[in-house]
Design an enzyme around this catalytic site. Structure first.
Site, PDB file in Angstrom:
ATOM      1  N   ASP A 177     -14.596  -1.245   9.725  1.00 41.92           N
ATOM      2  CA  ASP A 177     -14.275  -1.739   8.391  1.00 41.92           C
ATOM      3  C   ASP A 177     -14.631  -0.682   7.350  1.00 41.92           C
ATOM      4  O   ASP A 177     -15.813  -0.413   7.102  1.00 41.92           O
ATOM      5  CB  ASP A 177     -15.050  -3.033   8.123  1.00 41.92           C
ATOM      6  CG  ASP A 177     -14.612  -3.734   6.850  1.00 41.92           C
ATOM      7  OD1 ASP A 177     -13.964  -3.085   6.005  1.00 41.92           O
ATOM      8  OD2 ASP A 177     -14.940  -4.924   6.697  1.00 41.92           O
ATOM      9  N   TYR A 189      -7.499  -0.645  -9.431  1.00 40.73           N
ATOM     10  CA  TYR A 189      -6.690   0.038  -8.423  1.00 40.73           C
ATOM     11  C   TYR A 189      -6.192   1.370  -8.980  1.00 40.73           C
ATOM     12  O   TYR A 189      -6.235   2.396  -8.296  1.00 40.73           O
ATOM     13  CB  TYR A 189      -5.525  -0.865  -8.033  1.00 40.73           C
ATOM     14  CG  TYR A 189      -4.568  -0.257  -7.039  1.00 40.73           C
ATOM     15  CD1 TYR A 189      -4.862  -0.222  -5.673  1.00 40.73           C
ATOM     16  CD2 TYR A 189      -3.343   0.265  -7.461  1.00 40.73           C
ATOM     17  CE1 TYR A 189      -3.969   0.324  -4.758  1.00 40.73           C
ATOM     18  CE2 TYR A 189      -2.444   0.811  -6.546  1.00 40.73           C
ATOM     19  CZ  TYR A 189      -2.765   0.842  -5.200  1.00 40.73           C
ATOM     20  OH  TYR A 189      -1.876   1.383  -4.302  1.00 40.73           O
ATOM     21  N   LYS A 220      -6.893   5.176  -7.478  1.00 43.08           N
ATOM     22  CA  LYS A 220      -5.851   6.111  -7.074  1.00 43.08           C
ATOM     23  C   LYS A 220      -5.919   7.416  -7.866  1.00 43.08           C
ATOM     24  O   LYS A 220      -5.529   8.479  -7.363  1.00 43.08           O
ATOM     25  CB  LYS A 220      -4.475   5.454  -7.199  1.00 43.08           C
ATOM     26  CG  LYS A 220      -4.259   4.347  -6.175  1.00 43.08           C
ATOM     27  CD  LYS A 220      -4.460   4.853  -4.743  1.00 43.08           C
ATOM     28  CE  LYS A 220      -4.231   3.801  -3.689  1.00 43.08           C
ATOM     29  NZ  LYS A 220      -4.420   4.309  -2.315  1.00 43.08           N
ATOM     30  N   VAL A 246       6.703  -0.694  -2.465  1.00 40.60           N
ATOM     31  CA  VAL A 246       7.540  -1.072  -1.326  1.00 40.60           C
ATOM     32  C   VAL A 246       7.118  -2.429  -0.763  1.00 40.60           C
ATOM     33  O   VAL A 246       5.978  -2.873  -0.953  1.00 40.60           O
ATOM     34  CB  VAL A 246       7.482   0.012  -0.224  1.00 40.60           C
ATOM     35  CG1 VAL A 246       8.129   1.297  -0.713  1.00 40.60           C
ATOM     36  CG2 VAL A 246       6.039   0.277   0.211  1.00 40.60           C
TER      37      VAL A 246
END
Length: 245
Positions: free
Chosen positions: A55, A140, A144, A171
Protein backbone atom coordinates in the site's frame (compact mmCIF):
# COMPACT_ATOMS: atom_id res chain seq x y z
CA UNK A 1 12.76 -6.62 -24.79
CA UNK A 2 12.57 -4.40 -21.72
CA UNK A 3 11.56 -5.04 -18.12
CA UNK A 4 9.11 -2.45 -16.81
CA UNK A 5 7.73 -1.94 -13.30
CA UNK A 6 4.32 -0.22 -13.21
CA UNK A 7 2.76 0.99 -9.97
CA UNK A 8 -1.00 0.85 -9.58
CA UNK A 9 -1.51 -1.91 -12.12
CA UNK A 10 -4.74 -3.47 -10.83
CA UNK A 11 -6.95 -1.36 -13.09
CA UNK A 12 -7.17 1.72 -15.27
CA UNK A 13 -4.18 3.12 -17.11
CA UNK A 14 -1.66 1.01 -15.22
CA UNK A 15 -3.41 -2.23 -16.11
CA UNK A 16 -3.84 -1.19 -19.74
CA UNK A 17 -0.15 -0.26 -20.05
CA UNK A 18 0.90 -3.56 -18.49
CA UNK A 19 -1.38 -5.50 -20.83
CA UNK A 20 -0.04 -3.75 -23.94
CA UNK A 21 3.60 -4.07 -22.96
CA UNK A 22 3.19 -7.77 -22.25
CA UNK A 23 1.49 -8.23 -25.61
CA UNK A 24 4.48 -6.55 -27.26
CA UNK A 25 6.84 -9.06 -25.68
CA UNK A 26 8.20 -7.03 -22.78
CA UNK A 27 8.58 -8.23 -19.21
CA UNK A 28 6.27 -6.50 -16.75
CA UNK A 29 6.32 -6.25 -12.98
CA UNK A 30 2.86 -5.21 -11.87
CA UNK A 31 1.85 -3.77 -8.51
CA UNK A 32 -1.26 -4.10 -6.38
CA UNK A 33 -2.18 -2.46 -3.10
CA UNK A 34 -3.02 -5.61 -1.14
CA UNK A 35 -3.14 -9.42 -1.51
CA UNK A 36 -6.89 -9.11 -2.02
CA UNK A 37 -6.19 -7.26 -5.28
CA UNK A 38 -4.09 -10.06 -6.78
CA UNK A 39 -7.16 -11.53 -8.45
CA UNK A 40 -7.49 -8.32 -10.49
CA UNK A 41 -4.10 -8.91 -12.14
CA UNK A 42 -4.48 -12.66 -12.67
CA UNK A 43 -4.81 -12.14 -16.46
CA UNK A 44 -1.49 -10.29 -16.40
CA UNK A 45 0.12 -13.04 -14.33
CA UNK A 46 -1.21 -15.60 -16.79
CA UNK A 47 0.61 -13.66 -19.53
CA UNK A 48 3.88 -13.82 -17.59
CA UNK A 49 3.82 -10.72 -15.38
CA UNK A 50 5.37 -10.75 -11.95
CA UNK A 51 3.66 -8.85 -9.13
CA UNK A 52 4.69 -6.94 -6.03
CA UNK A 53 2.29 -6.02 -3.24
CA UNK A 54 2.11 -3.00 -0.94
CA UNK A 55 0.00 0.00 0.00
CA UNK A 56 1.75 3.13 -1.26
CA UNK A 57 -0.18 5.28 1.21
CA UNK A 58 2.18 4.02 3.93
CA UNK A 59 5.91 4.69 4.06
CA UNK A 60 6.96 1.29 5.45
CA UNK A 61 4.90 -0.56 2.84
CA UNK A 62 6.37 1.60 0.08
CA UNK A 63 9.88 0.77 1.26
CA UNK A 64 8.94 -2.91 1.19
CA UNK A 65 7.64 -2.56 -2.40
CA UNK A 66 11.03 -1.16 -3.40
CA UNK A 67 12.76 -4.12 -1.74
CA UNK A 68 10.47 -6.56 -3.59
CA UNK A 69 11.28 -4.90 -6.92
CA UNK A 70 15.01 -4.95 -6.28
CA UNK A 71 14.81 -8.64 -5.39
CA UNK A 72 13.35 -9.34 -8.84
CA UNK A 73 16.33 -7.73 -10.56
CA UNK A 74 17.19 -4.66 -12.59
CA UNK A 75 14.35 -2.75 -14.24
CA UNK A 76 14.80 -0.98 -17.58
CA UNK A 77 11.95 1.43 -16.88
CA UNK A 78 9.59 2.38 -14.08
CA UNK A 79 6.17 3.91 -14.73
CA UNK A 80 4.94 5.67 -11.60
CA UNK A 81 1.26 5.34 -12.41
CA UNK A 82 -0.47 4.86 -9.03
CA UNK A 83 -2.54 7.80 -7.88
CA UNK A 84 -5.57 8.89 -5.91
CA UNK A 85 -7.76 11.91 -6.50
CA UNK A 86 -8.89 12.99 -3.05
CA UNK A 87 -8.47 12.42 0.67
CA UNK A 88 -5.47 12.33 3.01
CA UNK A 89 -3.68 9.76 0.81
CA UNK A 90 -3.28 12.18 -2.10
CA UNK A 91 0.16 13.38 -1.02
CA UNK A 92 1.59 10.03 0.19
CA UNK A 93 0.48 8.10 -2.90
CA UNK A 94 0.95 10.76 -5.58
CA UNK A 95 4.20 12.29 -4.35
CA UNK A 96 5.89 10.56 -1.42
CA UNK A 97 5.65 7.03 -2.84
CA UNK A 98 7.23 7.94 -6.21
CA UNK A 99 9.99 9.80 -4.36
CA UNK A 100 10.69 6.84 -2.06
CA UNK A 101 10.56 4.25 -4.82
CA UNK A 102 12.83 6.37 -7.00
CA UNK A 103 15.29 6.70 -4.14
CA UNK A 104 15.36 3.01 -3.25
CA UNK A 105 14.87 1.04 -6.48
CA UNK A 106 18.06 0.40 -8.44
CA UNK A 107 18.22 3.10 -11.10
CA UNK A 108 16.53 2.09 -14.36
CA UNK A 109 17.34 3.65 -17.71
CA UNK A 110 13.96 5.40 -17.89
CA UNK A 111 11.59 6.94 -15.35
CA UNK A 112 8.05 8.02 -16.19
CA UNK A 113 5.77 9.89 -13.77
CA UNK A 114 2.03 10.39 -14.19
CA UNK A 115 1.18 14.06 -13.97
CA UNK A 116 -2.04 15.80 -15.05
CA UNK A 117 -3.13 18.92 -16.86
CA UNK A 118 -4.57 19.89 -13.49
CA UNK A 119 -1.03 20.44 -12.21
CA UNK A 120 -1.24 23.87 -13.86
CA UNK A 121 -3.69 24.81 -11.09
CA UNK A 122 -1.37 23.58 -8.34
CA UNK A 123 0.13 25.93 -5.79
CA UNK A 124 3.95 25.92 -5.50
CA UNK A 125 3.86 26.10 -1.71
CA UNK A 126 5.34 23.48 0.58
CA UNK A 127 4.51 25.12 3.91
CA UNK A 128 1.87 23.18 5.77
CA UNK A 129 1.96 20.11 3.53
CA UNK A 130 1.52 16.95 5.61
CA UNK A 131 3.60 14.39 3.71
CA UNK A 132 2.52 11.61 6.09
CA UNK A 133 -1.14 11.78 5.07
CA UNK A 134 -2.35 12.17 8.64
CA UNK A 135 -4.55 14.97 7.36
CA UNK A 136 -5.64 16.36 4.02
CA UNK A 137 -3.24 19.21 3.35
CA UNK A 138 -2.91 19.54 -0.44
CA UNK A 139 -5.13 19.19 -3.48
CA UNK A 140 -4.79 16.74 -6.35
CA UNK A 141 -3.56 19.65 -8.49
CA UNK A 142 -0.90 20.46 -5.89
CA UNK A 143 0.25 16.84 -5.81
CA UNK A 144 0.59 16.73 -9.57
CA UNK A 145 2.59 19.96 -9.56
CA UNK A 146 4.90 18.38 -6.98
CA UNK A 147 5.41 15.19 -8.99
CA UNK A 148 6.05 17.18 -12.17
CA UNK A 149 8.60 19.22 -10.24
CA UNK A 150 10.25 16.03 -8.98
CA UNK A 151 10.49 14.80 -12.57
CA UNK A 152 12.21 17.98 -13.73
CA UNK A 153 14.60 17.87 -10.77
CA UNK A 154 15.56 14.29 -11.59
CA UNK A 155 16.14 15.16 -15.23
CA UNK A 156 18.51 17.89 -14.07
CA UNK A 157 20.39 15.82 -11.48
CA UNK A 158 20.44 12.49 -13.34
CA UNK A 159 21.38 13.30 -16.95
CA UNK A 160 22.18 9.64 -17.61
CA UNK A 161 18.54 8.62 -17.03
CA UNK A 162 15.54 9.56 -19.17
CA UNK A 163 13.05 11.21 -16.79
CA UNK A 164 9.69 12.40 -18.11
CA UNK A 165 6.22 13.38 -16.87
CA UNK A 166 3.00 12.49 -18.69
CA UNK A 167 -0.44 14.09 -18.71
CA UNK A 168 -2.68 11.19 -19.79
CA UNK A 169 -5.74 13.41 -20.18
CA UNK A 170 -9.14 13.01 -18.59
CA UNK A 171 -9.96 9.45 -19.55
CA UNK A 172 -12.71 6.98 -18.57
CA UNK A 173 -11.08 5.06 -15.74
CA UNK A 174 -12.24 4.46 -12.18
CA UNK A 175 -10.60 7.76 -11.21
CA UNK A 176 -11.70 9.69 -14.30
CA UNK A 177 -15.25 8.42 -14.31
CA UNK A 178 -17.24 6.66 -17.02
CA UNK A 179 -18.20 9.92 -18.73
CA UNK A 180 -14.66 11.29 -19.10
CA UNK A 181 -14.23 12.63 -22.65
CA UNK A 182 -10.64 11.51 -23.29
CA UNK A 183 -9.43 8.58 -25.39
CA UNK A 184 -8.51 5.71 -23.07
CA UNK A 185 -5.96 4.26 -25.48
CA UNK A 186 -4.16 7.58 -25.82
CA UNK A 187 -4.22 7.83 -22.04
CA UNK A 188 -1.63 5.08 -21.67
CA UNK A 189 0.13 5.15 -25.04
CA UNK A 190 2.63 7.90 -24.17
CA UNK A 191 3.97 6.26 -21.03
CA UNK A 192 4.41 2.95 -22.88
CA UNK A 193 6.23 4.79 -25.69
CA UNK A 194 8.52 6.62 -23.26
CA UNK A 195 9.26 3.36 -21.45
CA UNK A 196 10.41 1.28 -24.42
CA UNK A 197 10.59 3.16 -27.72
CA UNK A 198 13.82 3.85 -29.58
CA UNK A 199 12.27 6.87 -31.32
CA UNK A 200 14.57 9.85 -30.96
CA UNK A 201 11.92 11.91 -29.15
CA UNK A 202 11.19 9.10 -26.69
CA UNK A 203 14.88 9.06 -25.82
CA UNK A 204 14.86 12.62 -24.51
CA UNK A 205 14.56 13.73 -20.89
CA UNK A 206 12.95 16.48 -18.86
CA UNK A 207 9.73 16.53 -20.87
CA UNK A 208 6.13 17.06 -19.88
CA UNK A 209 4.11 15.07 -22.42
CA UNK A 210 0.52 14.80 -23.58
CA UNK A 211 -0.33 12.26 -26.30
CA UNK A 212 3.32 11.99 -27.42
CA UNK A 213 3.72 15.75 -27.77
CA UNK A 214 5.72 17.99 -25.47
CA UNK A 215 3.76 20.58 -23.54
CA UNK A 216 4.89 23.44 -21.31
CA UNK A 217 4.59 22.61 -17.62
CA UNK A 218 3.87 24.98 -14.75
CA UNK A 219 6.80 27.41 -14.44
CA UNK A 220 7.43 26.31 -10.85
CA UNK A 221 8.24 22.78 -12.04
CA UNK A 222 11.39 24.12 -13.72
CA UNK A 223 12.31 26.46 -10.85
CA UNK A 224 15.52 25.00 -9.42
CA UNK A 225 14.99 26.61 -6.00
CA UNK A 226 11.52 25.06 -5.76
CA UNK A 227 12.87 21.71 -6.97
CA UNK A 228 15.54 21.72 -4.27
CA UNK A 229 13.09 22.78 -1.58
CA UNK A 230 10.78 19.90 -2.55
CA UNK A 231 13.61 17.36 -2.45
CA UNK A 232 14.78 18.66 0.92
CA UNK A 233 11.28 18.54 2.39
CA UNK A 234 10.70 14.97 1.19
CA UNK A 235 14.09 13.82 2.46
CA UNK A 236 13.50 15.41 5.85
CA UNK A 237 10.05 13.88 6.22
CA UNK A 238 10.83 10.36 4.98
CA UNK A 239 14.37 10.05 6.30
CA UNK A 240 15.33 8.88 2.81
CA UNK A 241 17.72 10.97 0.73
CA UNK A 242 17.58 10.77 -3.04
CA UNK A 243 21.05 9.76 -4.28
CA UNK A 244 22.23 12.87 -6.10
CA UNK A 245 25.63 13.68 -7.60
Amino acid sequence: MSRIFITGSADGLGYAAAENLLADGHEVVAHVRSPQRLEAVKPLIDQGAQVVVGDLAHLNATQDVAAQVNKLGQMDAVIHNAGVYSGPSVVPVNVVAPYVLTSLIAKPARLIYLSSGMHLNGQPRLEGVDWSGARESATYSDSKLFITTLTMALARYWPDILCNAVDPGWVPTKMGGANAPGDLRLGHLTQEWLAVSDDSEARTSGGYWHHQKRRTPHAAARDEAFQNALLESLARTTGITLPLP
